[in-house]
Scaffold this active site. Structure first.
Site, short mmCIF file in Angstrom:
data_model
loop_
_atom_site.label_atom_id
_atom_site.label_comp_id
_atom_site.label_asym_id
_atom_site.label_seq_id
_atom_site.Cartn_x
_atom_site.Cartn_y
_atom_site.Cartn_z
N THR A 39 70.30 52.62 91.54
CA THR A 39 69.52 51.85 92.51
C THR A 39 70.22 50.58 92.96
O THR A 39 70.11 50.19 94.12
CB THR A 39 68.15 51.48 91.88
OG1 THR A 39 67.45 52.68 91.64
CG2 THR A 39 67.34 50.60 92.79
N ASP A 83 73.28 59.50 91.02
CA ASP A 83 72.02 59.08 90.43
C ASP A 83 72.16 59.34 88.94
O ASP A 83 72.66 60.39 88.55
CB ASP A 83 70.88 59.93 91.02
CG ASP A 83 69.52 59.43 90.56
OD1 ASP A 83 68.83 58.81 91.37
OD2 ASP A 83 69.16 59.69 89.39
N THR A 115 69.40 53.09 86.08
CA THR A 115 68.65 52.70 84.87
C THR A 115 68.12 53.91 84.11
O THR A 115 67.89 53.83 82.90
CB THR A 115 67.45 51.80 85.23
OG1 THR A 115 66.59 52.50 86.14
CG2 THR A 115 67.92 50.50 85.85
N ASP A 116 67.93 55.04 84.82
CA ASP A 116 67.23 56.16 84.19
C ASP A 116 67.89 56.62 82.88
O ASP A 116 67.19 56.94 81.92
CB ASP A 116 67.13 57.34 85.16
CG ASP A 116 66.16 57.05 86.30
OD1 ASP A 116 65.41 56.05 86.21
OD2 ASP A 116 66.16 57.81 87.29
N THR A 303 61.87 58.82 64.52
CA THR A 303 60.44 58.73 64.79
C THR A 303 60.17 58.69 66.30
O THR A 303 60.94 58.11 67.06
CB THR A 303 59.80 57.49 64.14
OG1 THR A 303 58.42 57.42 64.54
CG2 THR A 303 60.49 56.19 64.54
N GLN A 304 59.06 59.29 66.69
CA GLN A 304 58.68 59.20 68.10
C GLN A 304 57.86 57.93 68.37
O GLN A 304 57.48 57.66 69.50
CB GLN A 304 57.97 60.45 68.60
CG GLN A 304 56.85 60.96 67.76
CD GLN A 304 56.27 62.27 68.30
OE1 GLN A 304 55.31 62.24 69.02
NE2 GLN A 304 56.87 63.40 67.94
N1 ASP Z 1 67.33 57.01 89.80
C1 ASP Z 1 68.07 55.78 89.61
C2 ASP Z 1 69.18 56.06 88.63
O1 ASP Z 1 68.98 56.04 87.45
C3 ASP Z 1 67.16 54.73 89.11
C4 ASP Z 1 67.80 53.40 88.90
O2 ASP Z 1 68.97 53.16 89.06
O3 ASP Z 1 67.04 52.48 88.53
O4 ASP Z 1 70.26 56.34 89.05
#
Ligand code: ASP
Length: 371
Positions: A39, A83, A115-116, A303-304
């Site tokens: 992102t 992504d 971030t994913d 652990t979950q």
């Molecule tokens: N879908 C994006 C990614 O992980 C989300 C992000 O960057 O926050 O590439």
């Protein structure tokens, strides 16, 4: 374009667009930014409203403040950028290769990543860069850097500062793979993404922050890991992805467990159990696990719960797992346990060797119980 990047491109079909920009006449500190996607480098398609990747040069246009930092900053953009939901071990190897090939030329590295799956990548790269002695700071953003309310600018600028920061004796303050996000600096292999909405998207559930950022960057040097200075960086590129995550839930049936544990070629399992490492004691469940262990699978119990550690000695439900040969993942995140299994099997170790290695902390990924 440097020679190393050219050869890198020939070898692994990526890494174009290396660009230098610096406002200082005599820059003393140098940072390499590696843009992999996500992102932070996206823009909104005016017709569809969808977020789409744009050229990394655009990112630099959007953060003219970077030139005021006074560092020599260079950038590498992956081609293609992705992504992060499409991240695979080959992408981790690319990041490791860029860092290894540029290791002596820069004081620190910033990796811009979606971030994913950032917690997975930071975990993996922490194992793959053995004897790391320089900062490798992952960051990204929840809103694209071109948007008015973006969190990307703060994240990027501070990540660069952290990558460049040095002690009075000239050594890097944080020679670790970290995630910097929303004013928190975390050890990368201790992180989880917890919010798809808020700016504080990451937590380090079982390990203190390495720095709190406010007016100042307050490092907690007691928590930071300092490597043996005399050891050279050893980059590793092989990750074995014959692993699976099996999350228990009430009502899980034998067929599901059987299929998961009998995937052809499978070597390692991260078993997400309940509470402090508990699982049902149904005969069929224990039979499936026993059979898997006897076939040489390494089953790691995590652990979950979102915080805390596996303690298989606490309850009968945990004792039984331990007696079968399931090993403790201690307070590991699922991300780190998975990356560690991939790394250890990638080294070519046998099941027994991997089991033994899982009991040790290599890059601060687990807290071992005090004996
Ligand atoms: N879908 C994006 C990614 O992980 C989300 C992000 O960057 O926050 O590439």
């Amino acid at each position: 374009m440097t020679k190393s990047i050219v050869s890198l491109k020939a070898f692994s079909k990526f890494a174009v667009n290396k660009k230098n920009f610096s406002a200082m006449t005599t820059p003393s500190t140098s940072v390499l930014i590696i843009y992999t996607g996500g992102t932070i480098g996206m823009t909104q398609n005016p017709e569809t409203g969808a977020l789409e990747p744009f050229d990394f040069n655009h990112l630099l246009d959007n953060v003219p403040e970077l030139s005021r930092l006074g560092y020599k900053i260079s950038t590498v953009q992956f081609d293609p950028i992705i992504d992060s939901s499409e991240t695979e071990p080959s992408q981790w190897a690319k990041i490791v290769r860029v860092i290894a090939e540029n290791y002596n030329k820069y004081d620190g590295f910033v990796v811009l990543h979606g971030t994913d799956t950032m917690a997975y990548t930071a975990s993996a790269v922490s194992f793959m860069l053995e004897n790391l002695g320089k900062p490798v700071i992952f960051t990204g953003s929840q809103l694209p850097i071109g948007m008015l309310r973006t969190d990307g600018k703060e994240n990027l600028i501070t990540a660069i500062e952290i990558a460049a920061d040095r002690n009075e004796n000239g050594t890097p303050i944080v020679p670790e793979v970290c995630i910097f996000f929303d004013n928190s600096l975390m050890r990368g292999n201790r992180t989880c993404k917890v919010s798809a909405q808020f700016f504080n998207a990451f937590v380090s559930p079982n390990y203190p922050l390495l720095a709190h950022v406010g007016i100042n960057i307050n490092y907690d040097d007691v928590e930071i890991h300092y490597p043996d200075k005399d050891m050279p960086l050893i980059p590793h590129y092989e990750m074995d992805n014959n692993v699976v995550v099996l999350k228990l839930f009430p009502g899980i049936n034998r067929h599901v467990v059987h299929q998961a544990l009998n995937i052809p070629g499978l070597k390692g399992v991260v078993l997400e159990s309940f509470g402090s490492g508990n699982a049902p004691r149904y005969d069929w469940f224990l039979e499936e696990l026993r059979d898997a262990v006897q076939r040489g699978l390494v089953i790691v119990n995590v652990t979950q719960c979102s915080t805390g550690s596996v303690q298989m000695e606490l309850y009968r439900a945990g004792n039984t797992l331990r007696d079968i040969g399931v090993i403790s993942g201690y307070d590991s995140t699922t991300e780190a346990a998975l990356a560690k299994l991939m790394y250890l099997f990638g080294l070519g170790l046998s099941s027994e060797q991997v089991k033994e290695a899982m009991r040790h902390s290599y890059v601060g990924e687990i807290t071992l119980p005090k004996c």
